[in-house]
Design a protein around this motif. Structure first.
Motif, mmCIF file in Angstrom:
data_model
loop_
_atom_site.group_PDB
_atom_site.id
_atom_site.type_symbol
_atom_site.label_atom_id
_atom_site.label_comp_id
_atom_site.label_asym_id
_atom_site.label_seq_id
_atom_site.Cartn_x
_atom_site.Cartn_y
_atom_site.Cartn_z
ATOM 1 N N PHE A 6 0.808 -1.211 0.000
ATOM 2 C CA PHE A 6 0.000 0.000 0.000
ATOM 3 C C PHE A 6 0.846 1.268 0.000
ATOM 4 O O PHE A 6 0.341 2.347 -0.270
ATOM 5 N N THR A 7 2.143 1.148 0.311
ATOM 6 C CA THR A 7 3.003 2.332 0.332
ATOM 7 C C THR A 7 3.572 2.654 -1.046
ATOM 8 O O THR A 7 4.198 3.689 -1.218
ATOM 9 N N ASN A 8 3.353 1.780 -2.025
ATOM 10 C CA ASN A 8 3.883 1.996 -3.372
ATOM 11 C C ASN A 8 3.054 3.060 -4.089
ATOM 12 O O ASN A 8 1.890 2.829 -4.420
ATOM 13 N N PRO A 9 3.644 4.247 -4.377
ATOM 14 C CA PRO A 9 2.877 5.329 -5.003
ATOM 15 C C PRO A 9 2.523 5.072 -6.468
ATOM 16 O O PRO A 9 1.661 5.744 -7.017
ATOM 17 N N ARG A 31 -1.068 -1.305 -13.537
ATOM 18 C CA ARG A 31 -2.396 -1.138 -12.947
ATOM 19 C C ARG A 31 -2.257 -0.351 -11.659
ATOM 20 O O ARG A 31 -1.376 -0.629 -10.853
ATOM 21 N N HIS A 32 -3.120 0.621 -11.497
ATOM 22 C CA HIS A 32 -3.083 1.412 -10.273
ATOM 23 C C HIS A 32 -4.492 1.512 -9.693
ATOM 24 O O HIS A 32 -5.477 1.303 -10.394
ATOM 25 N N PHE A 33 -4.528 1.805 -8.394
ATOM 26 C CA PHE A 33 -5.789 1.899 -7.659
ATOM 27 C C PHE A 33 -5.764 3.185 -6.849
ATOM 28 O O PHE A 33 -4.840 3.411 -6.075
ATOM 29 N N LEU A 34 -6.783 3.996 -7.017
ATOM 30 C CA LEU A 34 -6.925 5.190 -6.187
ATOM 31 C C LEU A 34 -7.725 4.795 -4.961
ATOM 32 O O LEU A 34 -8.807 4.208 -5.071
ATOM 33 N N LEU A 35 -7.168 5.070 -3.785
ATOM 34 C CA LEU A 35 -7.846 4.806 -2.523
ATOM 35 C C LEU A 35 -8.298 6.137 -1.949
ATOM 36 O O LEU A 35 -7.527 7.095 -1.932
ATOM 37 N N GLY A 36 -9.534 6.199 -1.482
ATOM 38 C CA GLY A 36 -10.029 7.425 -0.881
ATOM 39 C C GLY A 36 -11.064 7.151 0.184
ATOM 40 O O GLY A 36 -11.938 6.308 0.004
ATOM 41 N N GLN A 37 -10.921 7.839 1.301
ATOM 42 C CA GLN A 37 -11.910 7.708 2.367
ATOM 43 C C GLN A 37 -13.093 8.605 2.052
ATOM 44 O O GLN A 37 -12.941 9.784 1.769
ATOM 45 N N LEU A 116 -9.369 5.091 5.673
ATOM 46 C CA LEU A 116 -8.137 4.871 4.929
ATOM 47 C C LEU A 116 -6.957 4.586 5.855
ATOM 48 O O LEU A 116 -6.146 3.705 5.575
ATOM 49 N N LYS A 117 -6.880 5.289 6.976
ATOM 50 C CA LYS A 117 -5.794 5.054 7.924
ATOM 51 C C LYS A 117 -5.814 3.610 8.411
ATOM 52 O O LYS A 117 -4.777 2.946 8.474
ATOM 53 N N ARG A 118 -6.988 3.111 8.729
ATOM 54 C CA ARG A 118 -7.126 1.734 9.218
ATOM 55 C C ARG A 118 -6.774 0.725 8.116
ATOM 56 O O ARG A 118 -6.148 -0.295 8.381
ATOM 57 N N VAL A 119 -7.156 1.021 6.883
ATOM 58 C CA VAL A 119 -6.816 0.150 5.755
ATOM 59 C C VAL A 119 -5.298 0.025 5.639
ATOM 60 O O VAL A 119 -4.768 -1.075 5.483
ATOM 61 N N PHE A 120 -4.589 1.155 5.742
ATOM 62 C CA PHE A 120 -3.132 1.115 5.668
ATOM 63 C C PHE A 120 -2.529 0.374 6.855
ATOM 64 O O PHE A 120 -1.557 -0.367 6.699
ATOM 65 N N GLU A 121 -3.093 0.553 8.059
ATOM 66 C CA GLU A 121 -2.589 -0.150 9.247
ATOM 67 C C GLU A 121 -2.737 -1.657 9.086
ATOM 68 O O GLU A 121 -1.796 -2.414 9.306
ATOM 69 N N VAL A 122 -3.933 -2.096 8.715
ATOM 70 C CA VAL A 122 -4.183 -3.532 8.564
ATOM 71 C C VAL A 122 -3.347 -4.093 7.415
ATOM 72 O O VAL A 122 -2.753 -5.161 7.536
ATOM 73 N N GLY A 123 -3.258 -3.345 6.312
ATOM 74 C CA GLY A 123 -2.433 -3.783 5.187
ATOM 75 C C GLY A 123 -0.982 -3.954 5.593
ATOM 76 O O GLY A 123 -0.324 -4.923 5.201
ATOM 77 N N GLY A 124 -0.465 -3.022 6.383
ATOM 78 C CA GLY A 124 0.909 -3.115 6.867
ATOM 79 C C GLY A 124 1.117 -4.327 7.763
ATOM 80 O O GLY A 124 2.114 -5.033 7.649
#
Length: 164
Positions: A6-9, A31-37, A116-124
């Motif tokens: 998830f940290t890959n820009p 392929r890219h994905f835009l993530l937005g809360q 979004l913050k929680r998504v990044f935490e769980v993904g990490g």
């Protein structure tokens, strides 16, 4: 399947670094994905959401056609995942532009429960846990005798039942 980073820009760009609709899509584009809360549902004439990306920048996402956003989990507080997102340039100087989702792409836009913050935490945490023994994603405890429950939606998250 390995978890994405998830940290890959390049894979998960911010809104301002997404390609825009004025440039032709590249044949070799990754392929890219835009993530937005999701912050607000601004539906008036067509389904429209206001979101904030990983950098905290706000942007709008409009759907061409009718769609029940809430029934798809696209509601305030959740995270929207938009594959191959492209920005439509603003009509006026100084505008922000927006993301437009065509009807044939409705099914590709997904919602993740939580911010979004929680998504990044769980993904990490999941990325760190790859290849290690089974641990609870929430508290880090090992599975033990009882074992861990598995998320019925994604199949990858394991938890011991504690509320975190």
């Amino acid at each position: 399947m390995p978890l994405p980073d998830f940290t890959n820009p390049e894979t998960f760009p911010s809104y301002t670094t997404c390609p825009d609709t004025s440039s032709a899509p590249s044949q070799d584009a990754t392929r890219h994905f835009l993530l937005g809360q999701i912050g607000e549902n601004m539906t008036i004439t067509r389904p429209t959401l206001v979101l904030a990306d990983r950098a905290g920048d706000s942007f709008a996402m409009m759907f061409d056609g009718q769609l029940d956003l809430a029934a798809r989990g696209l509601k305030k507080g959740n995270t929207a995942v938009v594959p191959w997102a492209r920005r439509k340039p603003p009509k006026k100087e100084g505008g922000n532009g927006f993301i437009v989702v065509d009807p044939e792409m409705f099914d590709s836009v997904k919602a993740l429960p939580g911010g979004l913050k929680r998504v990044f935490e769980v993904g990490g945490r999941l990325k760190e846990a790859e290849g290690r023994e089974e641990r609870c994603t929430a508290c880090g405890k090992e599975g033990g005798e009882k074992g861990l429950m598995k998320c019925s939606r994604c199949g990858g998250v394991r938890y011991c039942g504690k509320v975190s």
